[in-house]
Design a protein around this motif. Structure first.
Motif, PDB file in Angstrom:
ATOM      1  N   UNK A   1      29.533  42.006  32.253  1.00 48.92           N
ATOM      2  CA  UNK A   1      30.922  41.572  32.085  1.00 48.92           C
ATOM      3  C   UNK A   1      31.255  40.486  33.105  1.00 48.92           C
ATOM      4  N   UNK A   2      30.750  40.656  34.290  1.00 55.11           N
ATOM      5  CA  UNK A   2      30.952  39.613  35.290  1.00 55.11           C
ATOM      6  C   UNK A   2      30.360  38.307  34.793  1.00 55.11           C
ATOM      7  N   UNK A   3      29.134  38.405  34.316  1.00 53.82           N
ATOM      8  CA  UNK A   3      28.456  37.210  33.807  1.00 53.82           C
ATOM      9  C   UNK A   3      29.278  36.556  32.703  1.00 53.82           C
TER      10      UNK A   3
ATOM     11  N   UNK B   1      38.937  39.550  32.466  1.00 56.23           N
ATOM     12  CA  UNK B   1      38.476  38.263  32.954  1.00 56.23           C
ATOM     13  C   UNK B   1      39.166  37.889  34.257  1.00 56.23           C
ATOM     14  N   UNK B   2      40.475  38.014  34.231  1.00 58.01           N
ATOM     15  CA  UNK B   2      41.214  37.627  35.434  1.00 58.01           C
ATOM     16  C   UNK B   2      40.842  38.484  36.627  1.00 58.01           C
ATOM     17  N   UNK B   3      40.720  39.776  36.370  1.00 60.10           N
ATOM     18  CA  UNK B   3      40.310  40.680  37.443  1.00 60.10           C
ATOM     19  C   UNK B   3      38.989  40.218  38.041  1.00 60.10           C
ATOM     20  N   UNK B   4      38.020  39.995  37.163  1.00 62.67           N
ATOM     21  CA  UNK B   4      36.686  39.594  37.628  1.00 62.67           C
ATOM     22  C   UNK B   4      36.751  38.288  38.402  1.00 62.67           C
ATOM     23  N   UNK B   5      37.448  37.320  37.833  1.00 63.34           N
ATOM     24  CA  UNK B   5      37.518  36.021  38.490  1.00 63.34           C
ATOM     25  C   UNK B   5      38.158  36.145  39.871  1.00 63.34           C
ATOM     26  N   UNK B   6      39.169  36.965  39.951  1.00 66.25           N
ATOM     27  CA  UNK B   6      39.845  37.103  41.227  1.00 66.25           C
ATOM     28  C   UNK B   6      38.915  37.746  42.266  1.00 66.25           C
ATOM     29  N   UNK B   7      38.324  38.842  41.874  1.00 65.31           N
ATOM     30  CA  UNK B   7      37.400  39.528  42.787  1.00 65.31           C
ATOM     31  C   UNK B   7      36.266  38.593  43.208  1.00 65.31           C
ATOM     32  N   UNK B   8      35.731  37.869  42.221  1.00 67.84           N
ATOM     33  CA  UNK B   8      34.622  36.965  42.510  1.00 67.84           C
ATOM     34  C   UNK B   8      35.049  35.927  43.539  1.00 67.84           C
ATOM     35  N   UNK B   9      36.223  35.374  43.348  1.00 66.83           N
ATOM     36  CA  UNK B   9      36.701  34.350  44.271  1.00 66.83           C
ATOM     37  C   UNK B   9      36.873  34.939  45.669  1.00 66.83           C
ATOM     38  N   UNK B  10      37.490  36.112  45.698  1.00 63.93           N
ATOM     39  CA  UNK B  10      37.722  36.751  46.993  1.00 63.93           C
ATOM     40  C   UNK B  10      36.421  37.023  47.737  1.00 63.93           C
ATOM     41  N   UNK B  11      35.401  37.363  46.972  1.00 68.20           N
ATOM     42  CA  UNK B  11      34.132  37.683  47.625  1.00 68.20           C
ATOM     43  C   UNK B  11      33.287  36.439  47.879  1.00 68.20           C
ATOM     44  N   UNK B  12      33.786  35.291  47.442  1.00 65.95           N
ATOM     45  CA  UNK B  12      33.020  34.065  47.631  1.00 65.95           C
ATOM     46  C   UNK B  12      31.768  34.028  46.771  1.00 65.95           C
ATOM     47  N   UNK B  13      31.873  34.652  45.611  1.00 65.25           N
ATOM     48  CA  UNK B  13      30.705  34.694  44.735  1.00 65.25           C
ATOM     49  C   UNK B  13      30.462  33.341  44.087  1.00 65.25           C
TER      50      UNK B  13
END
Lengths: 352, 352
Positions: free
Chosen positions: A29-31, A45-57
């Motif tokens: 799902x992240x992918x 999607x938004x959840x994932x994108x936000x978390x990803x950004x926060x983690x610097x992914x």
DNA sequence: CTGTTAGCGCCTTCAG
DNA sequence: CTGAAGGCGCTAACAG
């Protein structure tokens, strides 16, 4: 300075799994969310994108292209960067490639290098590091280009005529070099040249060879000739122009060339330099004509008459051809030939 | 045309397993042989290498770097390629990187671009596409460089003073811009300037700001001043120089500047162009001094006095720093400051 | 719409 | 000195 959620220098890179865990979803799902796959519900999607950004992914490109067999990179192989033609081409290519999400790997040749390093670098472009190669004006095209093609790499040849059997396995963007040479000859004749000379680049450069052919044909058509002792040959750089011109201009006044065709503007720079050093007036004592119409040809200190080829348009066409071929390798190969025209300036205008 | 052993265009790429099977060894042995691992007996190695060559095998870089976390690529981020400083730097960097087996990914800014594309491209350098970034003279360094550092990417800053807090997280190669500005001021004063002017680049460029500081200090030390109406500011390109100079030179004869400091040679080109267009003699009516000592500053048509910074040596130092840091990320950060010197030429030599 | 599963091609322990 | 096995991080079927 309190803690923050962004990654810190030197930390272990965060993977898609890390993001998945933190967001409470699966790695796929992240992918999907990150690639904008339409099958992900907006909330997720938004959840994932936000978390990803926060983690610097940030996606690991190696892992991705290991599967997709696409790198989103293209190589640009060019001649010596100090020759101002190449920055123009590279700049234009890069602009277009970046706009389409492609990175640019640069391999430029050096006029003074032995060549081995260059060919190794080009050979290293196989192995899935790039999706295609734009080959522009570098020397020794045939063997290395053949290797690239054999490795299944799409190649677009920009601003270089190819003489060998490569022609029907690559896309080609060129301009009418024969006509360009002819235009130069006619212009020199029309502005009163009686004893034309030529400063040439390497003999094995097919584009320059065509310019030369056109130039000679043009002179003949105007009743002028180009005896061997009014031809000098060297590299494509101002040093060649300088040395050639110092030599040509040392002839006794009555035999001195009264016009010089330089196969490139970059060479012409050296010829103008020589004229200046010897106190010869341009175009009073000698007319000078170049080829390419680089930016600086129009500065008042240079004011160089030249044959213009539309380098920017040509580079754009090359980038478009490259992108199209990456999309669909089965496309028929194209060969676009752009028109050239003469740009008259002060270096040939005769007083009266 | 009979069959041959080399791969044919568009074929499936051959993998290490294919080579292993053909050579009758294991894939690990292929891997070891190709990397020159000493634990492979010479006979086996040669066999593997021969078979690999015959099959046109080439390692898949993505798969390799997925494991090794090394890409053997570095990025070079530069300003507008048409500014001839950058080709010099890039050429030198590339030479050294290629010699050490590194590919070069180019990201160059464009003077006329809105900027978003550039920053996206730089941001895209995270994600394991390169092992490090040489950041040279591009604008808006701070935010994007900070992001790179946060992502754990080694960064070497070349030919750009940094003003922010980045200083102690990057290697820096600069030259003494304050001294360079001072040299320019002193030279103009010594050659008789009474009403100096300056054509400047963007205010947010810290290197140029230092040149300016040195220039102003130097003028003051020589009893000269630089009133606001003799300063023009724009981009680093000849167009800025041209427009600024056309404007400056339109002042009534008694108030017209008699000397112009250009913060870069590239700007100076435009100033010389303006002088030529207006029929002003250089240095008779107005002296011109630039900064960088590009190749063409020495051509007789240009003949530009300038402050030289050793760009080639600086680029070499930057490449060395980059390679050293990739080898050992724990190295202390270096800051090397190169000396500059004045190169007097015709654009300032006053008759008498 | 989301999770599970199986590799992409190679390097790298660990056995033999 | 060589082979076998596992996994790097991700995408792409395939289920649910």
């Amino acid at each position: 300075m309190g803690d923050s959620t962004v990654s810190t220098p030197g930390r272990e890179p965060v993977t898609g799994y890390d993001v998945a865990r933190a967001a409470g979803v699966s790695q796929s799902t992240v992918s999907r969310a990150l690639r904008g796959d339409a099958r992900v519900v907006p909330d997720t999607r938004e959840l994932v994108l936000r978390v990803a950004r926060e983690m610097g992914y940030v996606v690991n490109v190696s892992a991705r292209s290991l599967i997709t067999r696409r790198t989103s990179s293209v190589a640009v192989v060019s001649g010596d960067l100090r020759n101002p033609s190449f920055p123009v081409l590279i700049d234009t290519l890069q602009r277009r490639f970046h706009a389409d999400g492609y990175r640019v790997v640069l391999v430029s040749d050096q006029e003074d290098a032995s060549g081995g390093g260059f060919e190794d670098s080009v050979a290293g472009l196989r192995g899935g590091i790039v999706d295609g190669v734009v080959y522009t004006s570098a020397r020794t095209s045939s063997p290395v280009v053949g290797d690239l093609l054999d490795a299944g790499m799409p190649v677009v040849v920009l601003n270089r005529d190819v003489d060998s059997d490569l022609g029907d396995r690559v896309d080609r963007i060129t301009s009418d070099n024969v006509e360009g040479g002819r235009l130069a000859a006619r212009h020199l004749a029309e502005t009163g040249a009686r004893r034309p000379a030529m400063v040439a680049g390497p003999r094995d450069n097919p584009s320059l060879a065509r310019r030369e052919r056109g130039f000679r044909a043009g002179l003949r058509a105007c009743g002028l000739s180009l005896p061997r002792d009014r031809v000098r040959r060297g590299q494509v750089d101002p040093r060649t122009g300088l040395e050639a011109a110092l030599d040509l201009f040392s002839a006794p006044a009555g035999e001195r060339p009264d016009a010089v065709f330089c196969q490139t503007d970059y060479i012409a720079l050296g010829v103008l330099d020589a004229a200046g050093r010897l106190g010869l007036s341009v175009p009073g004592d000698v007319a000078v004509i170049g080829y390419n119409d680089l930016d600086w040809a129009g500065w008042s200190m240079i004011d160089l008459t030249t044959v213009r080829q539309p380098l920017v348009q040509m580079a754009e066409a090359a980038a478009a051809a490259m992108l199209a071929r990456i999309e669909d390798p089965a496309l028929p190969f194209v060969h676009r030939v752009f028109d050239v025209d003469l740009v008259p300036r002060g270096s040939t205008r005769r007083p009266r």
